[in-house]
Design a protein around this motif. Sequence first.
Motif, PDB file in Angstrom:
ATOM      1  N   ASP A 161       0.845  -1.197   0.000  1.00  0.00           N
ATOM      2  CA  ASP A 161       0.000   0.000   0.000  1.00  0.00           C
ATOM      3  C   ASP A 161       0.884   1.252   0.000  1.00  0.00           C
ATOM      4  N   PRO A 162       1.260   1.744  -1.182  1.00  0.00           N
ATOM      5  CA  PRO A 162       2.160   2.901  -1.259  1.00  0.00           C
ATOM      6  C   PRO A 162       1.670   4.147  -0.530  1.00  0.00           C
ATOM      7  N   ARG A 163       0.390   4.455  -0.638  1.00  0.00           N
ATOM      8  CA  ARG A 163      -0.118   5.668   0.019  1.00  0.00           C
ATOM      9  C   ARG A 163       0.013   5.574   1.538  1.00  0.00           C
ATOM     10  N   ALA A 164      -0.377   4.432   2.104  1.00  0.00           N
ATOM     11  CA  ALA A 164      -0.306   4.272   3.557  1.00  0.00           C
ATOM     12  C   ALA A 164       1.143   4.288   4.045  1.00  0.00           C
ATOM     13  N   LEU A 165       2.021   3.603   3.331  1.00  0.00           N
ATOM     14  CA  LEU A 165       3.408   3.551   3.771  1.00  0.00           C
ATOM     15  C   LEU A 165       4.089   4.901   3.593  1.00  0.00           C
ATOM     16  N   ALA A 166       3.793   5.602   2.511  1.00  0.00           N
ATOM     17  CA  ALA A 166       4.336   6.953   2.322  1.00  0.00           C
ATOM     18  C   ALA A 166       3.840   7.880   3.426  1.00  0.00           C
ATOM     19  N   ALA A 167       2.584   7.740   3.836  1.00  0.00           N
ATOM     20  CA  ALA A 167       2.040   8.572   4.911  1.00  0.00           C
ATOM     21  C   ALA A 167       2.781   8.309   6.224  1.00  0.00           C
ATOM     22  N   PHE A 168       3.104   7.053   6.522  1.00  0.00           N
ATOM     23  CA  PHE A 168       3.869   6.713   7.722  1.00  0.00           C
ATOM     24  C   PHE A 168       5.218   7.424   7.712  1.00  0.00           C
ATOM     25  N   TYR A 169       5.959   7.280   6.615  1.00  0.00           N
ATOM     26  CA  TYR A 169       7.283   7.897   6.528  1.00  0.00           C
ATOM     27  C   TYR A 169       7.204   9.421   6.464  1.00  0.00           C
ATOM     28  N   ALA A 170       6.153   9.964   5.862  1.00  0.00           N
ATOM     29  CA  ALA A 170       5.983  11.420   5.828  1.00  0.00           C
ATOM     30  C   ALA A 170       5.797  11.960   7.237  1.00  0.00           C
ATOM     31  N   ARG A 171       4.972  11.296   8.039  1.00  0.00           N
ATOM     32  CA  ARG A 171       4.762  11.744   9.414  1.00  0.00           C
ATOM     33  C   ARG A 171       6.032  11.570  10.245  1.00  0.00           C
ATOM     34  N   LEU A 172       6.797  10.528   9.960  1.00  0.00           N
ATOM     35  CA  LEU A 172       8.025  10.276  10.704  1.00  0.00           C
ATOM     36  C   LEU A 172       9.127  11.265  10.350  1.00  0.00           C
TER      37      LEU A 172
END
Length: 119
Positions: A16-27
């Motif tokens: 899930d690229p969107r969900a994983l990108a959101a995790f790293y964006a918040r981090l």
Amino acid sequence: MTTTTTIATVVIDCADPRALAAFYARLTGWTPSGDDPGFVTLEGGPVMLAFQRVDGYRGPGWPGPAKHAHLDLAVPDVESAVRRIAELGGAIPAEQPGGGEWTVALDPEGHPFCLTRAA
């Protein structure tokens, strides 16, 4: 020595690229971009990160021999970063081979990455 090649993007395969990108964006505080649900990029750091959907993808798991590549993230306070990772849906596995020099973390899809204290 003349440089002929530079690393432009590190691409992480995932479900899930969107969900994983959101995790790293918040981090990291980096900014997601792109409107393709199968390929999302993060911009704002020294290299672009991208997340690419692979149908049937299963994370490498930790510990295990199939670690693939991993990211090392430098943070000012490892303990605070560990708490933040848990809040964002990541995990800190029990097995920690770093001897106090780094901490292994797992993103929500199970990709390992390491935290080190920023200089």
